[in-house]
Scaffold this motif. Structure first.
Motif, PDB file in Angstrom:
ATOM      1  N   LEU A  83       0.822  -1.213  -0.071  1.00 43.61           N
ATOM      2  CA  LEU A  83      -0.012  -0.138  -0.012  1.00 43.61           C
ATOM      3  C   LEU A  83       0.871   1.190  -0.033  1.00 43.61           C
ATOM      4  CD1 LEU A  83      -2.749   1.530   0.549  1.00 43.61           C
ATOM      5  CD2 LEU A  83      -2.113   1.352   2.960  1.00 43.61           C
ATOM      6  N   THR A  84       0.567   2.098  -0.914  1.00 39.79           N
ATOM      7  CA  THR A  84       1.366   3.352  -0.784  1.00 39.79           C
ATOM      8  C   THR A  84       0.136   4.683  -0.856  1.00 39.79           C
ATOM      9  OG1 THR A  84       1.471   3.440  -3.320  1.00 39.79           O
ATOM     10  CG2 THR A  84       3.474   2.671  -2.145  1.00 39.79           C
ATOM     11  N   ALA A  85       0.417   5.506   0.135  1.00 40.16           N
ATOM     12  CA  ALA A  85      -0.682   6.419   0.212  1.00 40.16           C
ATOM     13  C   ALA A  85      -0.051   7.658   0.394  1.00 40.16           C
ATOM     14  CB  ALA A  85      -1.615   6.051   1.087  1.00 40.16           C
ATOM     15  N   ARG A  86      -0.899   8.796   0.319  1.00 43.30           N
ATOM     16  CA  ARG A  86      -0.560  10.151   1.015  1.00 43.30           C
ATOM     17  C   ARG A  86      -1.660  10.794   1.885  1.00 43.30           C
ATOM     18  NH1 ARG A  86       1.872  11.776  -3.246  1.00 43.30           N
ATOM     19  NH2 ARG A  86       0.113  12.790  -4.265  1.00 43.30           N
ATOM     20  N   ILE A  87      -1.308  11.018   3.027  1.00 44.96           N
ATOM     21  CA  ILE A  87      -2.446  11.373   4.027  1.00 44.96           C
ATOM     22  C   ILE A  87      -2.208  12.851   4.451  1.00 44.96           C
ATOM     23  CG2 ILE A  87      -3.680  11.038   6.219  1.00 44.96           C
ATOM     24  CD1 ILE A  87      -2.664   7.915   5.720  1.00 44.96           C
ATOM     25  N   PRO A  88      -3.294  13.587   4.469  1.00 43.85           N
ATOM     26  CA  PRO A  88      -3.198  14.975   4.706  1.00 43.85           C
ATOM     27  C   PRO A  88      -3.241  15.150   6.219  1.00 43.85           C
ATOM     28  CG  PRO A  88      -5.298  14.742   3.739  1.00 43.85           C
ATOM     29  CD  PRO A  88      -4.378  13.530   3.374  1.00 43.85           C
ATOM     30  N   ALA A  89      -2.355  14.408   7.009  1.00 46.46           N
ATOM     31  CA  ALA A  89      -2.358  14.658   8.538  1.00 46.46           C
ATOM     32  C   ALA A  89      -1.238  14.656   9.136  1.00 46.46           C
ATOM     33  CB  ALA A  89      -3.308  13.403   9.030  1.00 46.46           C
ATOM     34  N   LYS A  90      -0.947  14.847  10.521  1.00 44.07           N
ATOM     35  CA  LYS A  90       0.419  14.947  10.994  1.00 44.07           C
ATOM     36  C   LYS A  90       1.064  13.453  11.058  1.00 44.07           C
ATOM     37  CE  LYS A  90      -0.371  19.059  13.843  1.00 44.07           C
ATOM     38  NZ  LYS A  90      -0.498  19.651  15.098  1.00 44.07           N
ATOM     39  N   LEU A  91       2.334  13.420  11.063  1.00 49.16           N
ATOM     40  CA  LEU A  91       2.723  11.900  11.123  1.00 49.16           C
ATOM     41  C   LEU A  91       2.542  11.248  12.397  1.00 49.16           C
ATOM     42  CD1 LEU A  91       6.126  10.942   9.810  1.00 49.16           C
ATOM     43  CD2 LEU A  91       5.621  10.261  12.442  1.00 49.16           C
ATOM     44  N   GLY A  92       2.466  11.939  13.625  1.00 51.59           N
ATOM     45  CA  GLY A  92       1.904  11.410  14.675  1.00 51.59           C
ATOM     46  C   GLY A  92       0.653  10.898  14.813  1.00 51.59           C
ATOM     47  N   ASP A  93      -0.420  11.439  13.883  1.00 50.22           N
ATOM     48  CA  ASP A  93      -1.705  10.890  13.679  1.00 50.22           C
ATOM     49  C   ASP A  93      -1.787   9.845  13.000  1.00 50.22           C
ATOM     50  OD1 ASP A  93      -2.788  13.168  15.485  1.00 50.22           O
ATOM     51  OD2 ASP A  93      -3.149  14.431  13.680  1.00 50.22           O
ATOM     52  N   VAL A  94      -0.984   9.645  11.950  1.00 51.54           N
ATOM     53  CA  VAL A  94      -1.006   8.680  11.036  1.00 51.54           C
ATOM     54  C   VAL A  94      -0.357   7.363  11.776  1.00 51.54           C
ATOM     55  CG1 VAL A  94      -0.151   7.608   8.808  1.00 51.54           C
ATOM     56  CG2 VAL A  94      -0.920  10.163   9.065  1.00 51.54           C
ATOM     57  N   LEU A  95       0.727   7.538  12.622  1.00 50.81           N
ATOM     58  CA  LEU A  95       1.138   6.576  13.247  1.00 50.81           C
ATOM     59  C   LEU A  95       0.339   6.073  14.021  1.00 50.81           C
ATOM     60  CD1 LEU A  95       3.714   4.758  14.179  1.00 50.81           C
ATOM     61  CD2 LEU A  95       4.685   6.925  15.583  1.00 50.81           C
ATOM     62  N   ALA A  96      -0.373   6.852  14.956  1.00 47.26           N
ATOM     63  CA  ALA A  96      -1.630   6.344  16.083  1.00 47.26           C
ATOM     64  C   ALA A  96      -2.382   5.445  15.259  1.00 47.26           C
ATOM     65  CB  ALA A  96      -2.021   7.478  16.758  1.00 47.26           C
ATOM     66  N   PHE A  97      -3.165   6.124  14.004  1.00 48.23           N
ATOM     67  CA  PHE A  97      -3.923   5.295  13.400  1.00 48.23           C
ATOM     68  C   PHE A  97      -3.408   3.921  13.036  1.00 48.23           C
ATOM     69  CE2 PHE A  97      -5.082   3.678   8.979  1.00 48.23           C
ATOM     70  CZ  PHE A  97      -6.569   3.695   9.114  1.00 48.23           C
ATOM     71  N   TYR A  98      -2.239   3.587  12.440  1.00 46.29           N
ATOM     72  CA  TYR A  98      -1.766   2.660  12.117  1.00 46.29           C
ATOM     73  C   TYR A  98      -1.400   1.381  13.155  1.00 46.29           C
ATOM     74  CZ  TYR A  98      -1.811   3.318   7.003  1.00 46.29           C
ATOM     75  OH  TYR A  98      -2.087   3.408   5.691  1.00 46.29           O
ATOM     76  N   ARG A  99      -0.997   2.160  14.432  1.00 45.99           N
ATOM     77  CA  ARG A  99      -0.551   0.998  15.403  1.00 45.99           C
ATOM     78  C   ARG A  99      -2.096   0.444  15.957  1.00 45.99           C
ATOM     79  NH1 ARG A  99       3.994   4.413  18.700  1.00 45.99           N
ATOM     80  NH2 ARG A  99       5.674   2.737  18.267  1.00 45.99           N
ATOM     81  N   THR A 100      -3.169   1.371  15.788  1.00 47.79           N
ATOM     82  CA  THR A 100      -4.319   0.944  16.312  1.00 47.79           C
ATOM     83  C   THR A 100      -4.971  -0.192  15.236  1.00 47.79           C
ATOM     84  OG1 THR A 100      -4.986   2.885  17.380  1.00 47.79           O
ATOM     85  CG2 THR A 100      -6.752   1.710  16.734  1.00 47.79           C
ATOM     86  N   GLU A 101      -5.078   0.167  14.099  1.00 47.06           N
ATOM     87  CA  GLU A 101      -5.597  -0.521  13.104  1.00 47.06           C
ATOM     88  C   GLU A 101      -4.776  -2.020  12.891  1.00 47.06           C
ATOM     89  OE1 GLU A 101      -8.439   0.040  11.889  1.00 47.06           O
ATOM     90  OE2 GLU A 101      -8.616   1.758  13.282  1.00 47.06           O
ATOM     91  N   LEU A 102      -3.674  -1.897  12.828  1.00 41.58           N
ATOM     92  CA  LEU A 102      -2.822  -3.094  12.604  1.00 41.58           C
ATOM     93  C   LEU A 102      -2.790  -4.010  13.575  1.00 41.58           C
ATOM     94  CD1 LEU A 102       0.456  -1.546  10.827  1.00 41.58           C
ATOM     95  CD2 LEU A 102      -1.518  -2.671   9.778  1.00 41.58           C
ATOM     96  N   GLY A 103      -3.030  -3.397  15.039  1.00 42.50           N
ATOM     97  CA  GLY A 103      -3.254  -4.257  16.324  1.00 42.50           C
ATOM     98  C   GLY A 103      -4.505  -5.101  16.225  1.00 42.50           C
ATOM     99  N   LYS A 104      -5.601  -4.338  15.636  1.00 45.32           N
ATOM    100  CA  LYS A 104      -6.930  -5.002  15.583  1.00 45.32           C
ATOM    101  C   LYS A 104      -6.665  -6.195  14.680  1.00 45.32           C
ATOM    102  CE  LYS A 104      -9.744  -0.861  15.834  1.00 45.32           C
ATOM    103  NZ  LYS A 104     -10.563   0.120  15.110  1.00 45.32           N
ATOM    104  N   LEU A 105      -5.811  -6.268  13.594  1.00 42.66           N
ATOM    105  CA  LEU A 105      -5.483  -7.406  12.757  1.00 42.66           C
ATOM    106  C   LEU A 105      -4.587  -8.527  13.313  1.00 42.66           C
ATOM    107  CD1 LEU A 105      -5.221  -5.437   9.307  1.00 42.66           C
ATOM    108  CD2 LEU A 105      -7.187  -6.568  10.215  1.00 42.66           C
ATOM    109  N   GLY A 106      -4.204  -8.221  14.518  1.00 45.35           N
ATOM    110  CA  GLY A 106      -3.212  -9.354  15.124  1.00 45.35           C
ATOM    111  C   GLY A 106      -1.686  -9.069  14.820  1.00 45.35           C
ATOM    112  N   TRP A 107      -1.441  -7.993  14.151  1.00 40.15           N
ATOM    113  CA  TRP A 107       0.127  -7.700  13.681  1.00 40.15           C
ATOM    114  C   TRP A 107       0.753  -7.233  14.976  1.00 40.15           C
ATOM    115  CZ3 TRP A 107       1.208  -4.905   8.612  1.00 40.15           C
ATOM    116  CH2 TRP A 107       0.322  -5.668   7.408  1.00 40.15           C
TER     117      TRP A 107
END
Length: 252
Positions: A83-107
């Motif tokens: 996946l490649t993407a560009r997100i109009p948000a702060k790096l800290g917010d994007v990092l928090a998003f991925y830690r949450t969502e990837l954790g839900k998948l058992g990563w």
């Protein structure tokens, strides 16, 4: 109607009346503002909501998004999904998003080799399918995302899974002429159409490092280039139908 001019004295009864009106107006304004607050909060929220249709986790708020997969003939599941993407948000917010969502998948986030800086993040994960990596980079007002997940079972079925501590290099010749590849001073002769039907392509397990390789084929100029192999990766070097040397493709 009474007009109050600068310097004029206002009777006490009128001052009380005007103050009363002002108090009523301020209470009404406060009540109105209070009623609006719950509705305005979601509109200005910086939280990133996940897109339920994304093949790999991605927020709905993106300015660019692309999914790429690497597949092999006869193997239904992709060996590698990116996946490649560009997100109009702060790096800290994007990092928090991925830690949450990837954790839900058992990563499971791995701490060895993790890099977390103000403008760059690199994390690795152990997932139910295989290893994965997340890279975030802050640029201008957006954060770029590079998320890769590899499928260990699919790579094993496709016969490209590298041996422990090694990197796999597959060589394919789609042309009708014999080709000669020189990899790190080792000469490899590829018959015409070698590897066109999987898993007949020659596969080499090599120590990690940067390698030079050159192609010789009748009727075409010699071509020289390099490839960097990392432990656990699998790459393919392909000679096209016209005898042209394609850019290396990461399989796993």
């Amino acid at each position: 109607m009474t007009t109050v001019r600068q310097g004029a004295k206002v009777p006490a009864r009128w001052r009380l009346f005007v103050c009363g009106l002002a108090l009523i107006a301020s209470c009404a304004l406060a009540a109105s503002a209070g009623a609006w607050v719950p509705h305005l909060a979601p509109l200005f929220s910086s939280a990133l909501a996940p897109d339920p249709d994304a093949a790999l986790p991605a927020p709905t708020r993106t300015s660019y998004r692309e999914i790429g997969t690497t597949k092999m003939l006869g193997i239904e599941a992709p060996l590698r999904t990116r996946l490649t993407a560009r997100i109009p948000a702060k790096l800290g917010d994007v990092l928090a998003f991925y830690r949450t969502e990837l954790g839900k998948l058992g990563w499971q986030e791995q701490h060895d080799g993790a890099v977390i800086a103000t403008d760059h993040v690199r994390l690795t994960f152990a997932t139910p399918l295989g290893p994965a990596a997340l890279e975030l980079d802050r640029k201008d007002s957006s954060t770029s995302v590079n998320l890769v997940q590899r499928n260990r079972e699919a790579a094993t079925m496709a016969h490209v899974m590298p041996r422990p501590g090694r990197a796999a290099l597959m060589l394919t010749n789609l042309s009708d002429k014999e080709a000669v590849l020189t990899v790190d001073n080792h000469t490899i002769t590829l018959p015409a159409r070698a590897g066109k039907e999987r898993p007949e392509a020659p596969l080499f397990n090599m120590p990690p490092g940067k390698y030079s390789y050159a192609l010789k084929i009748d009727g075409g100029p010699d071509r020289n280039t390099t490839i960097e192999l990392v432990t656990g990766d699998a790459w393919e070097v392909t000679i096209g139908p016209e005898g042209d040397l394609w850019s290396p493709l990461q399989l796993y």
